[in-house]
Design an enzyme around this catalytic site. Sequence first.
Site, PDB file in Angstrom:
ATOM      1  CE  LYS A 100     -13.361   6.228   1.490  1.00  0.00           C
ATOM      2  NZ  LYS A 100     -12.770   5.862   2.011  1.00  0.00           N
ATOM      3  CG  HIS A 119      -2.092  -1.221   1.045  1.00  0.00           C
ATOM      4  ND1 HIS A 119      -3.220  -0.914   0.496  1.00  0.00           N
ATOM      5  CD2 HIS A 119      -2.265  -2.178   1.587  1.00  0.00           C
ATOM      6  CE1 HIS A 119      -4.123  -2.170   0.729  1.00  0.00           C
ATOM      7  NE2 HIS A 119      -3.380  -2.927   1.297  1.00  0.00           N
ATOM      8  CE  LYS A 123      -5.785  13.907   0.187  1.00  0.00           C
ATOM      9  NZ  LYS A 123      -6.256  12.802  -0.729  1.00  0.00           N
ATOM     10  NE  ARG A 124      -3.578  10.096   9.718  1.00  0.00           N
ATOM     11  CZ  ARG A 124      -3.080   9.682  11.577  1.00  0.00           C
ATOM     12  NH1 ARG A 124      -3.982   8.816  11.363  1.00  0.00           N
ATOM     13  NH2 ARG A 124      -2.057   9.098  12.215  1.00  0.00           N
ATOM     14  CE  LYS A 183      -2.849  10.826   3.500  1.00  0.00           C
ATOM     15  NZ  LYS A 183      -2.698   9.873   1.880  1.00  0.00           N
ATOM     16  CB  THR A 213      -9.450   4.880  -1.248  1.00  0.00           C
ATOM     17  OG1 THR A 213      -9.033   5.426   0.863  1.00  0.00           O
ATOM     18  CG2 THR A 213      -8.800   3.907  -1.519  1.00  0.00           C
TER      19      THR A 213
END
Length: 818
Positions: A658, A358, A546-547, A552, A654
């Site tokens: 969504k 992952h 998100k985290r 990110k 992911t």
Amino acid sequence: MPTTTFDKESIKASIVGKLQRYNGRTIKEASNQQIYRALASTVRDQIMQKWMISRQERKTSKAKRLYYLSVEFLMGRSLYCNILNLVSTDAYQQALKELDINIDDVLKEEPEPALGNGGLGRLAACFMDSLASLDLPTMGCSIRYEYGLFRQKIIDGQQVELPDYWLGNGNVWEMPVMEDACEVHFNGHVDMTEENGRMTFVHRDYNTVEAIPYDMPIVGYDTSTVNSLRLWSARSPKRMNLSDFGEGHYVQAAAEKELAEAISNILYPEDKHYEGKLLRLKQQYFFTSATLQYILRDFKKLNGPDWQRLPEQVVIHINDTHPGLAIPELMRLLMDQEGLGWDEAQAIVSKTMAYTNHTIMAEALEKWPEDMVRTLLPRIHMILVEMNRRLCARLWNHFPGQAERVGKMAIISYGQIHMANLCVAMTFNTNGVSQLHGDILKAETFRDFHAVMPEKFSAITNGITHRRWLMACNPKLTSLINESIGTDWIKDTSLLSNLAPFADDAAFREKFAAIKRENKLRLTEYLKRQQGVTVDPDFMFDAQSKRLHEYKRQMLNALHILVLYNRIVNDASFTMEPRAFIFGSKAAPGYNRAKQIIRFINALSRLIDAHPRARQMLQVVFLENYDVSSAQVLIPATELSEQLSTASKEASGTGNMKYMMNGAVTIGTMDGANVEISQQVGMDNIYIFGMRSDTVLDMYRDGTYNPMTIYETNHEIRQALTQLIDGTLLPEAPGAFQELYHSLLMADWGSLADPYFVLKDFGSYSMAQQRVNQDYADKDKWNRMAVINTAMSGVFSSDRTIREYNDTIWHMTPLHKH
Ligand code: 26W
């Protein structure tokens, strides 16, 4: 299949009856918590019947079963989704209405099991939903943490972590299964003896921990299949007794008990950064060993000790390397307990186990200190040493004389156990979670393995369950879809594309936009109620949830907002479409830089609020304690989805799926599944910016990137960065962002300057945002894009993902016809 029907009247009677029997209350007198329990146990009764039948069906049909091992299952609340999957929403809604119960107030009473950090754990939960819905016999296996992921509070603009004791009011959905309890052994030593020319290994003087399984039902949609999620709880075998007390050993006995039970106490809140912590190793072995013992016992009961048939009957999937000790544990059980020889055992193991990776982030790859493994798990260590010896011998043949290469691929090297190497070498399949990620695994991360065993590698793009992430969280959009294209898409989400022509239908777009507006209002109320923040629903809702991690790039988003603020403040004629920037994000408690970014976002919010003209056009909202339940409110209300990871770093993502499914348009890099989203919707319906992954990987290799030149030439960036440290943002603590500022401009010991290319991609991001701003002003254009995004999201259902896993890796037969 004979099951009691649960129509409206029997639902009402059941709720009323339970309140009377459990609580001695009428509906009027009962608290929401009591009503929740009565309602949930009514739903549970309905599930129990199916669960029993499903168990029987699996046993009599002797169907192959999947065991999905994961240290995280981020399930979210069950009640509403269970009702949905029982196809009973209408009956329950009417029953509750007639009892004068507000369903939303009751649903909120369910504690959210937050047994996961982020993407990996939520993916496991989506998979469980799809597996049951596709009638694939599965048991999910994990740890029953008493404390899930911390609850986040923002106090004075900073993250504060609070414990998440989710079991405080009990858990309606779990069932202890005492007959499947077993022992897990730690420490001690191994005695080797020779008996009739065979070596036997006996583990002695170990410490015992008892593993108690608690099963939760996983209900398939509109089918009789109910699978199980089995969560193992650690218990000390030492019971408190009076003699201990009398002899003064009470305190010592209590301390030992506490130590054993600490194993299932708490979920590690680190996501990405790996640390070789003993307790984490104990957790991993604890649930893996208990699970493998159960798998073999169950197999033996159904098939006898015909171990050659194990790979026909069982497939064990390892969700990242965290459950990787399942590999040597299965070897141990087959050899030491069942008497198989090494070669036989190894052949079975490598036909039964598969692995999904992952992340390619080097700091997340698990490496355990060999000494720690040797002391805690002496027999497992011996097996790993032998596995490593045999692997290296094989690799030497392939790469003669290439010591460095073989060392990089070894299971054990320089005193460390490399879990990813163990998983790739010993399983029959290594899977990536998006097409791009699969390519990077083959070309970079596991390049050498790919050269030796290319047939093992696959890439299956992640997915999300459309039942929770569309039907449950966005019922109005679901109804509009049903009215427009019928309901067949629910079982075959590729049919959602039938919605695409409606993008050109003005009346449809109108309705689509009205639903978005209602969802925006729902979020507005939620924010008001939860954290007292007022947001104008006329603003565009732009979200990044998100985290919190540097790769990110929440920082890119925040810096851009600061630049917009400066444009407004510096230029009285500057205007833009008003926008609310919403962030939802938890930082690992020990990840300082991430916490600074949260503080920066909150300081930015305050700076903007204090400026009368800026706040007409900009607002920054930090959604506290982002979790599955708040995601279900945030995502349907969002119009622009921010997916900003440095290309190559986000294995899939992911959240991106969504948002897309709920009609948000994406602004993002060509990373992870964003690439495939762009292919689905076409470049006209997405905002792509920034460097491509191959360029990023080249830049890391040549190492010439210097953000200072961008700082020197781009005055907007220079101004924003300076404001980080000159007291503009945090007059009360002007030095607080010094380190953050530094990390974007200067190389340090062991880290590059701006390691995730925030400044490098800033210009391109800012231009893409200008296009977003222009397009949003054109409502028809925007709504057309939004509709196309929902219409093309069908392939991102986890039903498609699970079908692909089953076709290429698991090869199970569904319990019922499909
Ligand atoms: C040992 C510390 C640790 C903990 C968690 C290392 C690594 C992890 C996970 C692998 C991190 C994770 O959640 N990865 C995410 O997995 C999602 C599901 O496949 C992907 O969509 C995300 O891109 C990926 O970051």
